[in-house]
Design an enzyme around this catalytic site. Sequence first.
Site, PDB file in Angstrom:
ATOM      1  N   HIS A 157       2.904  -3.215  -1.678  1.00  0.00           N
ATOM      2  CA  HIS A 157       2.356  -2.024  -2.188  1.00  0.00           C
ATOM      3  C   HIS A 157       3.342  -1.179  -3.121  1.00  0.00           C
ATOM      4  O   HIS A 157       4.313  -0.591  -2.667  1.00  0.00           O
ATOM      5  CB  HIS A 157       1.708  -1.216  -1.244  1.00  0.00           C
ATOM      6  CG  HIS A 157       0.256  -1.821  -0.528  1.00  0.00           C
ATOM      7  ND1 HIS A 157       0.085  -2.094   0.724  1.00  0.00           N
ATOM      8  CD2 HIS A 157      -0.381  -2.974  -1.287  1.00  0.00           C
ATOM      9  CE1 HIS A 157      -1.045  -2.432   0.979  1.00  0.00           C
ATOM     10  NE2 HIS A 157      -1.381  -3.281  -0.107  1.00  0.00           N
ATOM     11  N   ALA A 158       3.094  -1.059  -4.315  1.00  0.00           N
ATOM     12  CA  ALA A 158       3.866  -0.542  -5.367  1.00  0.00           C
ATOM     13  C   ALA A 158       4.152   1.096  -5.005  1.00  0.00           C
ATOM     14  O   ALA A 158       5.616   1.285  -5.030  1.00  0.00           O
ATOM     15  CB  ALA A 158       3.196  -0.593  -6.649  1.00  0.00           C
ATOM     16  N   GLU A 204       4.585   2.756  -2.578  1.00  0.00           N
ATOM     17  CA  GLU A 204       5.496   2.827  -1.147  1.00  0.00           C
ATOM     18  C   GLU A 204       6.653   2.824  -1.246  1.00  0.00           C
ATOM     19  O   GLU A 204       7.391   1.943  -0.676  1.00  0.00           O
ATOM     20  CB  GLU A 204       4.637   1.843  -0.092  1.00  0.00           C
ATOM     21  CG  GLU A 204       2.911   2.488   0.230  1.00  0.00           C
ATOM     22  CD  GLU A 204       2.299   1.060   0.992  1.00  0.00           C
ATOM     23  OE1 GLU A 204       2.878   0.203   1.537  1.00  0.00           O
ATOM     24  OE2 GLU A 204       1.008   1.101   0.966  1.00  0.00           O
ATOM     25  N   ARG A 224      -0.847   0.869  -6.889  1.00  0.00           N
ATOM     26  CA  ARG A 224      -0.670   0.005  -5.441  1.00  0.00           C
ATOM     27  C   ARG A 224      -0.592  -1.433  -5.708  1.00  0.00           C
ATOM     28  O   ARG A 224       0.182  -2.108  -4.986  1.00  0.00           O
ATOM     29  CB  ARG A 224      -1.986   0.539  -4.636  1.00  0.00           C
ATOM     30  CG  ARG A 224      -2.118  -0.409  -3.409  1.00  0.00           C
ATOM     31  CD  ARG A 224      -3.485  -0.016  -2.899  1.00  0.00           C
ATOM     32  NE  ARG A 224      -3.956  -0.905  -1.858  1.00  0.00           N
ATOM     33  CZ  ARG A 224      -3.719  -0.795  -0.550  1.00  0.00           C
ATOM     34  NH1 ARG A 224      -3.046   0.189  -0.056  1.00  0.00           N
ATOM     35  NH2 ARG A 224      -4.382  -1.692   0.143  1.00  0.00           N
ATOM     36  N   ARG A 249      -4.092  -8.201   0.272  1.00  0.00           N
ATOM     37  CA  ARG A 249      -5.309  -8.720   0.738  1.00  0.00           C
ATOM     38  C   ARG A 249      -5.420 -10.229   0.018  1.00  0.00           C
ATOM     39  O   ARG A 249      -6.541 -10.743   0.160  1.00  0.00           O
ATOM     40  CB  ARG A 249      -6.552  -8.008   0.129  1.00  0.00           C
ATOM     41  CG  ARG A 249      -6.378  -6.581   0.439  1.00  0.00           C
ATOM     42  CD  ARG A 249      -6.969  -6.556   2.077  1.00  0.00           C
ATOM     43  NE  ARG A 249      -7.108  -5.005   2.474  1.00  0.00           N
ATOM     44  CZ  ARG A 249      -6.133  -4.170   2.745  1.00  0.00           C
ATOM     45  NH1 ARG A 249      -4.866  -4.806   2.858  1.00  0.00           N
ATOM     46  NH2 ARG A 249      -6.222  -2.941   3.008  1.00  0.00           N
ATOM     47  N   HIS A 308       5.794  -1.202   5.229  1.00  0.00           N
ATOM     48  CA  HIS A 308       4.657  -0.591   4.260  1.00  0.00           C
ATOM     49  C   HIS A 308       4.801   0.929   4.287  1.00  0.00           C
ATOM     50  O   HIS A 308       5.709   1.620   5.393  1.00  0.00           O
ATOM     51  CB  HIS A 308       3.286  -0.834   4.670  1.00  0.00           C
ATOM     52  CG  HIS A 308       2.919  -2.342   4.008  1.00  0.00           C
ATOM     53  ND1 HIS A 308       1.888  -2.318   3.374  1.00  0.00           N
ATOM     54  CD2 HIS A 308       3.438  -3.501   4.555  1.00  0.00           C
ATOM     55  CE1 HIS A 308       1.800  -3.586   2.897  1.00  0.00           C
ATOM     56  NE2 HIS A 308       2.648  -4.475   3.547  1.00  0.00           N
ATOM     57  N   SER A 309       4.139   1.867   3.825  1.00  0.00           N
ATOM     58  CA  SER A 309       4.007   3.418   4.512  1.00  0.00           C
ATOM     59  C   SER A 309       2.604   4.061   3.998  1.00  0.00           C
ATOM     60  O   SER A 309       2.042   3.102   3.403  1.00  0.00           O
ATOM     61  CB  SER A 309       5.339   4.386   3.715  1.00  0.00           C
ATOM     62  OG  SER A 309       4.537   4.392   2.376  1.00  0.00           O
ATOM     63  N   TYR A 310       1.853   4.781   4.605  1.00  0.00           N
ATOM     64  CA  TYR A 310       2.884   5.628   5.616  1.00  0.00           C
ATOM     65  C   TYR A 310       2.071   5.679   7.051  1.00  0.00           C
ATOM     66  O   TYR A 310       0.976   5.120   6.938  1.00  0.00           O
ATOM     67  CB  TYR A 310       3.062   6.961   5.175  1.00  0.00           C
ATOM     68  CG  TYR A 310       1.905   7.816   4.690  1.00  0.00           C
ATOM     69  CD1 TYR A 310       1.337   8.492   5.569  1.00  0.00           C
ATOM     70  CD2 TYR A 310       1.007   7.489   3.574  1.00  0.00           C
ATOM     71  CE1 TYR A 310      -0.052   9.369   5.333  1.00  0.00           C
ATOM     72  CE2 TYR A 310      -0.124   8.334   3.023  1.00  0.00           C
ATOM     73  CZ  TYR A 310      -0.670   9.287   4.113  1.00  0.00           C
ATOM     74  OH  TYR A 310      -1.729   9.820   4.034  1.00  0.00           O
ATOM     75  N   GLU A 366       4.528   0.592   9.338  1.00  0.00           N
ATOM     76  CA  GLU A 366       4.130   1.453   8.496  1.00  0.00           C
ATOM     77  C   GLU A 366       5.206   2.651   8.787  1.00  0.00           C
ATOM     78  O   GLU A 366       5.177   3.200   9.480  1.00  0.00           O
ATOM     79  CB  GLU A 366       2.964   2.140   8.720  1.00  0.00           C
ATOM     80  CG  GLU A 366       1.868   1.291   8.683  1.00  0.00           C
ATOM     81  CD  GLU A 366       1.142   0.901   7.219  1.00  0.00           C
ATOM     82  OE1 GLU A 366       1.847   1.780   6.215  1.00  0.00           O
ATOM     83  OE2 GLU A 366       0.207   0.129   6.875  1.00  0.00           O
TER      84      GLU A 366
HETATM   85 ZN   LIG Z   1       0.912  -0.859   2.261  1.00  0.00          ZN
END
Ligand SMILES: [Zn+2]
Length: 446
Positions: free
Chosen positions: A204-205, A207, A263, A281, A333-335, A408
Site C-alpha cells: 500500500h503506497a 504506508e 493507496r 485484494r 503494512h501500517s498502521y 501492521e
Molecule cells: Zn496496508
Amino acid sequence: MEAGSRVLWRRYLALLFLILLPFCSALSSRSARDAEEAPTTSYAGAQLLRVNASTPEQKDAIRRLEESGDVDLWSGIVSHKKTVDVMVKSDKVQDVKQKLRKIRAEYAIVINNLQDAIQKENPVLSEAEMLLLEGRKGHRMTWHSYHRVSDMHGYMDFLAQTYPRLCSVMTIGSSVEGRPLKVLKISPAGSTGKKAIWIDGGIHAREWISPASVSFALKELVENHDMHFNGKESTLGSLDWYFLPIANPDGYEHSHSQDRLWRKNRHDAHKGSCAGTDLNRNFGYRWGGAGSSRDPCREIYAGRNAFSEPETAAISNFVKSKGQSVKAYITFHSYGQYILYPWGYDRKVPPDYRDLNSVGQKIAQAIRSVGGGSYTVGSSAATLYPASGGSDDWAKGSARIKYTYTIELRDTGRYGFILPAEYIIPSGNEALAALKVVGEAASQEP
Ligand SMILES: [Zn+2]
C-alpha cells in the site's frame, strides 16, 4: 555611439549572459523540480476524526459515508472496537460533522489540518547534503527521512556490491509503469537450496513506514551480519532471506509526488481518481470475496481478476518458484500495531493456528523487549475485519507457507499514515525483532 564602443558593449552583454546562464538554468531546473516534488493533491483543511461508533447502526452509517465518498476510512470498521478513524476532506468537514451529530456519534479531532501534518512529516536533505552523504557513505539512504524509490534501490545495489558474498540483487518483474521490483537476497551460509523467508513492504503506497522499516531491517542484517547471524544459539544464518522493500513502486512514487494518501497501484492511471488496483485484494486465494470491491473507484478494488496486476503476479511467480523451501512470509503494512495471521477472507482460522498464534505472541514479546510498542496478536478477519485477496491468505492457502503474517506497524492513530520520520528507527527495530523471531521459527521447520 561609435562603432568601436558598440562592439565593446555587445561583448560586455555577451559576457554577462554567459556568467548568468548557469544561475538562470539552475533556478529554472530547481523550480521545475520543486513543482514535481510538491504533491498536487492538497489536504489543506482536511481532518482526521476519531469517531465513537459503538452501535451497529452507527457503524453502518459510517460505512455508508465511506461508500458515498464523504470520508476515507483510515482504521477500518472493527466489530469489537468502539472507534473508527475517518479522514474528511475540507469541503466535506461541516457536512460530515453534521451527519455524525445526527446519528449521535461523538468524535474527536485527531489531526486538525492534514496538510500541516504532511508538511512536517518528512524533513528531507537538500541535494547538496545528499551528494555529500553519498560521497561519504557510497549511497543516499538515511533512516531519518522517507526516501524515494531510486535511493532505496540504489542502496540495495550498494549492499550487493559491498557484500557480494553475503547478498545479491535480483529483479523479479516490473510494475505497471515499468519500475523494477527489486529483491535483495541475503544468503549468510552461501550455498543455495536452503530454507527461505520472504519479506515485503509497501504494497500500500501511502504506508511509508513499511518500506522504511523493511529497509532498516535489511540494513541491520547485512551491515551488522556478524552480530545477527553468527550468535551461538542463532539459526538465522541457515536461511535465505528475500526482501522486496517496495512492492508497489508506482504507487509509492505517486504518494511522494502527487497524492500523499494514494493507496493502490497505478493501473489505468489515465482514469484519474478511479485508477489503481488494491494489490492486497488482488492475490488469488478466495479472490473477490468479503472486504473487496469490483468497483475501480473504491480503495479496495480487487482488480479485473486474481493476479491481474504485474506486481502481485511477480510476487506469486517468484515465491512459487522457490517451492516448499519458503517457510515464512511476512508482509509489512501500517498502521494499528497488529500481528495478524490468516485468514483474512473469513473469521475462520487455519488448522495450525496455535503455532501461528504462539509465534505471533513471541513476536509481540520481542518487540516489547527492544523497547517497542504494544502489538495485538490474532487472525486477520477476527481481529480487524474480513478482507479477501490479501497476500497473506494466498501465502498460506495457495503457496502453503507455514508462518505467514501481516504486520501492521506504528502507530495506533495519533498520526496514522502521516507518521513523522523520527519514528523510522524505532519502528525499524520492531520490524527487525519480528523478523528474527519468525526466522528462528522458520529455520526449525522440517
Ligand atoms: Zn496496508
